[in-house]
Scaffold this motif. Structure first.
Motif, mmCIF file in Angstrom:
data_model
loop_
_atom_site.group_PDB
_atom_site.id
_atom_site.type_symbol
_atom_site.label_atom_id
_atom_site.label_comp_id
_atom_site.label_asym_id
_atom_site.label_seq_id
_atom_site.Cartn_x
_atom_site.Cartn_y
_atom_site.Cartn_z
ATOM 1 N N LEU A 188 66.688 39.877 63.398
ATOM 2 C CA LEU A 188 66.426 40.722 62.231
ATOM 3 C C LEU A 188 67.220 40.307 60.997
ATOM 4 O O LEU A 188 66.810 40.619 59.877
ATOM 5 C CB LEU A 188 66.756 42.184 62.565
ATOM 6 C CG LEU A 188 65.901 42.839 63.654
ATOM 7 C CD1 LEU A 188 66.378 44.253 63.917
ATOM 8 C CD2 LEU A 188 64.430 42.843 63.248
ATOM 9 N N VAL B 190 59.195 33.867 58.403
ATOM 10 C CA VAL B 190 58.929 35.221 58.888
ATOM 11 C C VAL B 190 57.842 35.177 59.958
ATOM 12 O O VAL B 190 56.748 34.653 59.744
ATOM 13 C CB VAL B 190 58.504 36.147 57.735
ATOM 14 C CG1 VAL B 190 58.172 37.537 58.257
ATOM 15 C CG2 VAL B 190 59.614 36.234 56.691
ATOM 16 N N TRP C 214 57.281 38.230 61.927
ATOM 17 C CA TRP C 214 56.742 39.606 61.940
ATOM 18 C C TRP C 214 57.525 40.418 60.934
ATOM 19 O O TRP C 214 58.736 40.243 60.778
ATOM 20 C CB TRP C 214 56.896 40.210 63.329
ATOM 21 C CG TRP C 214 56.541 41.676 63.407
ATOM 22 C CD1 TRP C 214 55.298 42.209 63.589
ATOM 23 C CD2 TRP C 214 57.440 42.781 63.287
ATOM 24 N NE1 TRP C 214 55.372 43.583 63.589
ATOM 25 C CE2 TRP C 214 56.676 43.966 63.407
ATOM 26 C CE3 TRP C 214 58.815 42.892 63.086
ATOM 27 C CZ2 TRP C 214 57.233 45.241 63.338
ATOM 28 C CZ3 TRP C 214 59.387 44.157 63.006
ATOM 29 C CH2 TRP C 214 58.599 45.310 63.136
ATOM 30 N N GLN C 215 56.841 41.316 60.216
ATOM 31 C CA GLN C 215 57.510 42.132 59.214
ATOM 32 C C GLN C 215 56.869 43.498 59.144
ATOM 33 O O GLN C 215 55.643 43.643 59.214
ATOM 34 C CB GLN C 215 57.468 41.463 57.841
ATOM 35 C CG GLN C 215 58.276 42.208 56.770
ATOM 36 C CD GLN C 215 58.450 41.397 55.510
ATOM 37 O OE1 GLN C 215 57.928 40.287 55.388
ATOM 38 N NE2 GLN C 215 59.198 41.916 54.544
ATOM 39 N N ALA C 216 57.723 44.519 59.050
ATOM 40 C CA ALA C 216 57.263 45.907 58.883
ATOM 41 C C ALA C 216 58.237 46.586 57.949
ATOM 42 O O ALA C 216 59.321 47.013 58.353
ATOM 43 C CB ALA C 216 57.188 46.632 60.214
ATOM 44 N N ARG D 168 62.202 42.553 59.413
ATOM 45 C CA ARG D 168 61.453 41.321 59.593
ATOM 46 C C ARG D 168 62.124 40.470 60.668
ATOM 47 O O ARG D 168 63.340 40.466 60.814
ATOM 48 C CB ARG D 168 61.359 40.527 58.292
ATOM 49 C CG ARG D 168 62.685 40.017 57.769
ATOM 50 C CD ARG D 168 62.489 39.132 56.556
ATOM 51 N NE ARG D 168 63.766 38.560 56.123
ATOM 52 C CZ ARG D 168 63.875 37.699 55.106
ATOM 53 N NH1 ARG D 168 62.790 37.335 54.436
ATOM 54 N NH2 ARG D 168 65.065 37.229 54.778
ATOM 55 N N THR E 1 62.435 36.577 62.129
ATOM 56 C CA THR E 1 62.223 35.192 61.737
ATOM 57 C C THR E 1 62.233 34.278 62.960
ATOM 58 O O THR E 1 62.837 34.597 63.998
ATOM 59 C CB THR E 1 63.313 34.727 60.760
ATOM 60 O OG1 THR E 1 64.586 34.755 61.409
ATOM 61 C CG2 THR E 1 63.351 35.632 59.529
#
Length: 266
Positions: free
Chosen positions: A84, A90, A92-94, A98, A100
């Motif tokens: 994180l 990247v 996944w990101q919310a 995110r 990496t």
């Protein structure tokens, strides 16, 4: 789980190996994996080490799982923080969160190292008698009596800590129940137990140091009742472990896994 409670370890294939040899292998493997930056190599070594500990000791699955708990928690924490917080590509990101690729790679490598060193330490503790360790370090590693007895004292205290922790927790529970309250829980209770364990350990260490000094700890020469020697089986054991580690690292290098944090991209 007698090996972690101060009792002599149960006889097993690993328990018959020289303590100094086992400690040297644990140190060497730990130092080697410190320079491994990919998550695959330590994961493979962990699986092999886990299989070796299961096959060469008589630890029950429950004991082995419980001994893994602190290492698993630390490994998960390291993986999460790196995934994180580390910058990079990247995955996944919310919102503000995110994950990496570089964070997963580095975090996975650190988590794998933690689990590998953890299972090696578990195998060492479960198969090594404190007196044999002290004698072996004195004769095979040529350490002085003060150092070896200090190692024995620390080893015994480390083995006694789970029992001391349980005793302190039970005492707090009994006191709370006697006063008409509920059994204590939560971070505040655990902090109190940890502080009590620290105080007990310091006092026990002080009494142990005074007892050793009163028995002539530094006097020379000293004799040994049951000397511990390095046998041919110990040499073959060390050579086999080092060969397996070297083979795994060489295979990882050939497959391109040792290229660093970006190795997951491939």
């Amino acid at each position: 789980m007698s090996a972690f409670s101060g009792a002599p370890p149960v006889d097993s294939a690993l328990a018959r190996r020289n303590p100094t040899v086992k400690l040297a292998l644990l140190t060497v493997v730990s130092l080697v994996v410190m320079f491994v930056l990919d998550p695959v190599t330590p994961a493979v070594l962990y699986v092999l080490a886990l299989g070796g500990v299961v096959a060469s000791t008589k630890l029950t699955p429950r004991s082995l799982a419980l001994a893994h708990v602190p290492f698993v928690l630390f490994a998960v924490g390291v993986l999460t923080v790196n995934a994180l917080a580390r910058p990079g590509e990247v995955l996944w990101q919310a919102g503000a969160l995110r994950v990496t690729v570089e964070g997963l790679s580095v975090g996975g490598a650190l988590a794998g190292r933690t689990l590998l060193i953890g299972v090696l330490a578990i195998g060492f503790l479960a198969s090594t008698d404190g007196v044999a360790l002290m004698t072996s370090l004195h004769h095979n590693a040529r350490l002085g009596a003060r150092v070896t007895y200090a190692v024995l004292a620390g080893y015994r205290m480390l083995q006694e800590m789970p029992r001391e922790w349980a005793t302190i927790r039970h005492a707090h529970t009994v006191r709370a129940t006697f006063d008409g309250g509920r059994p204590p829980r939560g971070p505040r209770h655990l902090a109190g137990v940890a502080f009590a364990l620290l105080v007990v350990s310091v006092r026990k260490g002080e009494r142990m140091a005074q007892a050793l000094e009163s028995r002539g700890l530094g006097l020379e020469p000293r004799t040994t009742w049951r000397p511990v020697v390095v046998t041919r089986a110990d040499r073959w054991f060390a050579a086999g472990v080092l060969a397996v580690v070297a083979a795994v690292i060489a295979l990882s290098a050939a497959l391109g896994y040792l290229e660093g944090p970006g190795a997951l991209n491939g």
